[in-house]
Design a protein around this motif. Structure first.
Motif, mmCIF file in Angstrom:
data_model
loop_
_atom_site.group_PDB
_atom_site.id
_atom_site.type_symbol
_atom_site.label_atom_id
_atom_site.label_comp_id
_atom_site.label_asym_id
_atom_site.label_seq_id
_atom_site.Cartn_x
_atom_site.Cartn_y
_atom_site.Cartn_z
ATOM 1 N N GLN A 23 -0.100 66.896 104.004
ATOM 2 C CA GLN A 23 -0.126 67.564 102.806
ATOM 3 C C GLN A 23 -1.906 68.103 102.546
ATOM 4 O OE1 GLN A 23 1.187 64.536 99.984
ATOM 5 N NE2 GLN A 23 3.199 65.298 100.223
ATOM 6 N N PRO A 24 -1.874 69.149 102.005
ATOM 7 C CA PRO A 24 -3.180 69.602 101.543
ATOM 8 C C PRO A 24 -4.026 68.478 101.051
ATOM 9 C CG PRO A 24 -1.532 71.381 100.805
ATOM 10 C CD PRO A 24 -0.785 70.150 101.519
ATOM 11 N N GLY A 25 -5.209 68.483 101.212
ATOM 12 C CA GLY A 25 -6.150 67.460 100.577
ATOM 13 C C GLY A 25 -5.968 65.982 101.523
ATOM 14 N N LYS A 26 -5.195 65.752 102.062
ATOM 15 C CA LYS A 26 -5.127 64.601 102.973
ATOM 16 C C LYS A 26 -5.915 64.474 104.249
ATOM 17 C CE LYS A 26 -1.664 62.461 100.353
ATOM 18 N NZ LYS A 26 -1.939 61.394 99.426
ATOM 19 N N PRO A 27 -6.347 63.301 104.686
ATOM 20 C CA PRO A 27 -6.968 63.334 105.789
ATOM 21 C C PRO A 27 -6.339 63.258 107.163
ATOM 22 C CG PRO A 27 -6.852 61.155 104.969
ATOM 23 C CD PRO A 27 -6.119 61.831 104.100
ATOM 24 N N LEU A 28 -6.735 63.448 108.388
ATOM 25 C CA LEU A 28 -6.058 63.077 109.448
ATOM 26 C C LEU A 28 -7.151 63.024 110.515
ATOM 27 C CD1 LEU A 28 -3.239 63.335 110.799
ATOM 28 C CD2 LEU A 28 -3.695 65.714 111.532
ATOM 29 N N THR A 29 -6.902 62.157 111.744
ATOM 30 C CA THR A 29 -7.910 61.825 112.716
ATOM 31 C C THR A 29 -7.207 62.262 114.050
ATOM 32 O OG1 THR A 29 -9.151 60.175 111.642
ATOM 33 C CG2 THR A 29 -9.394 60.163 113.914
ATOM 34 N N LEU A 30 -7.810 63.255 114.820
ATOM 35 C CA LEU A 30 -7.342 63.442 116.059
ATOM 36 C C LEU A 30 -7.949 62.721 117.112
ATOM 37 C CD1 LEU A 30 -7.187 67.290 115.877
ATOM 38 C CD2 LEU A 30 -5.410 65.709 115.172
ATOM 39 N N SER A 31 -7.471 62.218 118.371
ATOM 40 C CA SER A 31 -8.184 61.690 119.276
ATOM 41 C C SER A 31 -7.986 62.506 120.677
ATOM 42 C CB SER A 31 -7.520 60.181 119.654
ATOM 43 O OG SER A 31 -7.464 59.696 118.430
ATOM 44 N N CYS A 32 -8.923 62.230 121.450
ATOM 45 C CA CYS A 32 -8.811 62.900 122.872
ATOM 46 C C CYS A 32 -9.358 61.814 123.869
ATOM 47 C CB CYS A 32 -9.783 64.118 122.988
ATOM 48 S SG CYS A 32 -9.787 65.021 124.627
ATOM 49 N N VAL A 33 -8.191 61.341 124.817
ATOM 50 C CA VAL A 33 -8.904 60.697 125.866
ATOM 51 C C VAL A 33 -9.227 61.369 127.016
ATOM 52 C CG1 VAL A 33 -7.951 58.829 127.441
ATOM 53 C CG2 VAL A 33 -7.300 58.752 124.683
ATOM 54 N N GLY A 50 -18.931 69.421 106.435
ATOM 55 C CA GLY A 50 -18.694 68.971 105.104
ATOM 56 C C GLY A 50 -17.428 68.191 105.066
ATOM 57 N N ARG A 51 -16.487 68.483 106.012
ATOM 58 C CA ARG A 51 -15.145 68.194 105.775
ATOM 59 C C ARG A 51 -14.560 67.453 107.114
ATOM 60 N NH1 ARG A 51 -10.904 71.261 105.457
ATOM 61 N NH2 ARG A 51 -11.845 73.279 106.560
ATOM 62 N N PHE A 52 -15.238 67.926 108.112
ATOM 63 C CA PHE A 52 -14.675 67.399 109.508
ATOM 64 C C PHE A 52 -15.749 66.717 109.984
ATOM 65 C CE2 PHE A 52 -11.435 70.612 110.885
ATOM 66 C CZ PHE A 52 -10.836 70.477 109.731
ATOM 67 N N ASN A 53 -15.701 65.460 110.855
ATOM 68 C CA ASN A 53 -16.420 64.694 111.605
ATOM 69 C C ASN A 53 -16.105 64.620 112.938
ATOM 70 O OD1 ASN A 53 -19.206 62.991 111.594
ATOM 71 N ND2 ASN A 53 -17.511 61.527 111.954
ATOM 72 N N ILE A 54 -17.045 64.725 113.866
ATOM 73 C CA ILE A 54 -16.790 64.453 115.203
ATOM 74 C C ILE A 54 -17.369 63.421 115.662
ATOM 75 C CG2 ILE A 54 -18.700 66.387 116.167
ATOM 76 C CD1 ILE A 54 -16.806 66.913 118.294
ATOM 77 N N SER A 55 -16.662 62.512 116.539
ATOM 78 C CA SER A 55 -17.421 61.419 117.197
ATOM 79 C C SER A 55 -17.058 60.924 118.518
ATOM 80 C CB SER A 55 -17.368 60.091 116.007
ATOM 81 O OG SER A 55 -15.922 59.855 115.744
ATOM 82 N N ARG A 56 -17.596 59.978 119.077
ATOM 83 C CA ARG A 56 -17.021 59.613 120.577
ATOM 84 C C ARG A 56 -17.068 58.029 120.556
ATOM 85 N NH1 ARG A 56 -19.843 62.368 125.553
ATOM 86 N NH2 ARG A 56 -20.218 64.364 124.211
ATOM 87 N N ASP A 57 -16.104 57.281 121.301
ATOM 88 C CA ASP A 57 -16.361 55.958 121.684
ATOM 89 C C ASP A 57 -16.406 56.136 123.116
ATOM 90 O OD1 ASP A 57 -16.011 53.435 122.335
ATOM 91 O OD2 ASP A 57 -14.505 53.099 120.526
ATOM 92 N N VAL A 58 -17.578 55.773 123.693
ATOM 93 C CA VAL A 58 -17.899 56.121 125.258
ATOM 94 C C VAL A 58 -17.136 54.876 125.666
ATOM 95 C CG1 VAL A 58 -19.549 55.625 126.847
ATOM 96 C CG2 VAL A 58 -20.169 57.034 124.686
ATOM 97 N N SER A 59 -17.066 53.616 125.090
ATOM 98 C CA SER A 59 -16.414 52.316 125.860
ATOM 99 C C SER A 59 -14.950 52.632 125.849
ATOM 100 C CB SER A 59 -16.394 50.965 125.069
ATOM 101 O OG SER A 59 -15.965 51.428 123.638
ATOM 102 N N ARG A 60 -14.253 53.549 125.148
ATOM 103 C CA ARG A 60 -12.906 53.887 125.542
ATOM 104 C C ARG A 60 -12.684 55.336 126.101
ATOM 105 N NH1 ARG A 60 -10.882 53.081 119.409
ATOM 106 N NH2 ARG A 60 -8.939 53.964 120.218
ATOM 107 N N ASP A 61 -13.982 55.952 126.344
ATOM 108 C CA ASP A 61 -13.730 57.492 126.683
ATOM 109 C C ASP A 61 -12.910 58.317 125.958
ATOM 110 O OD1 ASP A 61 -13.637 56.721 130.417
ATOM 111 O OD2 ASP A 61 -15.345 56.929 129.044
ATOM 112 N N THR A 62 -13.106 58.069 124.601
ATOM 113 C CA THR A 62 -12.271 58.949 123.603
ATOM 114 C C THR A 62 -13.200 59.655 122.596
ATOM 115 O OG1 THR A 62 -10.604 57.214 123.707
ATOM 116 C CG2 THR A 62 -10.554 58.659 121.860
ATOM 117 N N LEU A 63 -12.587 60.862 122.335
ATOM 118 C CA LEU A 63 -13.455 61.752 121.333
ATOM 119 C C LEU A 63 -12.511 61.787 120.085
ATOM 120 C CD1 LEU A 63 -15.912 63.999 120.945
ATOM 121 C CD2 LEU A 63 -13.934 65.680 121.791
ATOM 122 N N PHE A 64 -13.287 61.695 118.921
ATOM 123 C CA PHE A 64 -12.469 61.779 117.666
ATOM 124 C C PHE A 64 -12.798 63.218 116.847
ATOM 125 C CE2 PHE A 64 -10.616 57.795 118.448
ATOM 126 C CZ PHE A 64 -11.518 56.881 118.936
#
Lengths: 104, 120
Positions: free
Chosen positions: B13-23, B66-80
């Protein structure tokens, strides 16, 4: 921001034809220009990088520098029917053109 | 050669959050910049965000800053990609992509298959 303008938007062609797509940048991007090919439901794939370096086929070539670039496909094959996008990468983020669909 | 595999797309829904992952697999994740690129339905491509190589800088398109945040977990080889305050204009297929540096920018030489985010 740099604007990238492709022409034409759609191009109708036949197997065996030679087709040319143009991409114009609103300011000088040097040779930092890449062309992607995208087929329906698939991710884009690099076909040309650094304006003229081919990644896939000798039938597909790129040329240009500065603000005007072309993608040429010689002897069009069925596998070439797709949408092509240019993207400049002289500045962070990069800007894509709006795409050119090559139809039968 | 490498492979990228996105997940996390959903109907929200509009206004809600969501997180995407990329292995990531098949290459040394930490040595490459990684990006998210989106494609609006039936439309062209739009760069969204980039995480520079190593513990590098992050970059965002104005439309998501200001709305999206990109990050990575190197230990899991994952981009968020954490997406907040979603709007209908964020509806798109989101691709994870590997960066190749140019002058001050980058292009994308390896792409995932994409994950669909629908905001409605």
């Amino acid at each position: 921001d740099i604007q990238m303008t492709q022409s034409p938007s759609t191009l109708s062609a036949s197997v065996g034809d030679r087709v040319t797509i143009t991409c114009r940048a609103s300011q000088n991007v040097g040779h930092y220009l890449v062309w992607y090919q995208q087929k329906p439901g698939k991710a884009p794939k690099v076909v040309i990088y650094q304006a003229s370096q081919s990644r896939v086929s000798s039938r597909i070539s790129g040329s240009g520098s500065g603000t005007e670039f072309t993608l040429t496909i010689n002897s069009l094959q069925p596998d070439d029917f797709a949408t092509y996008y240019c993207q400049e990468y002289s500045t962070y983020g990069g800007t894509f053109g709006q795409g050119t669909r090559v139809d039968i | 050669e490498g492979q990228l595999s996105e997940s996390g797309g959903a109907l929200v829904q509009p206004g809600k959050p969501l997180t995407l992952s990329c292995v990531v697999s098949g290459f040394t994740f930490i040595t490459y910049g990684m990006s998210w690129v989106r494609q609006l339905p039936g439309k062209g491509l739009e760069w969204v965000a980039t995480s520079g190589p190593g513990v590098g800088r992050t970059f965002y398109a104005d439309s998501v800053k200001g709305r999206f945040n990109i990050s990575r977990d190197v230990s899991r080889d994952t981009l968020f990609l954490q997406m907040n305050s979603l709007t209908v204009e964020d509806t798109a297929v989101y691709y994870c992509a590997r960066d190749i540096r140019g002058h001050e920018g980058w292009y994308f030489d390896l792409w995932g298959r994409g994950t669909l985010v629908s905001v409605s």
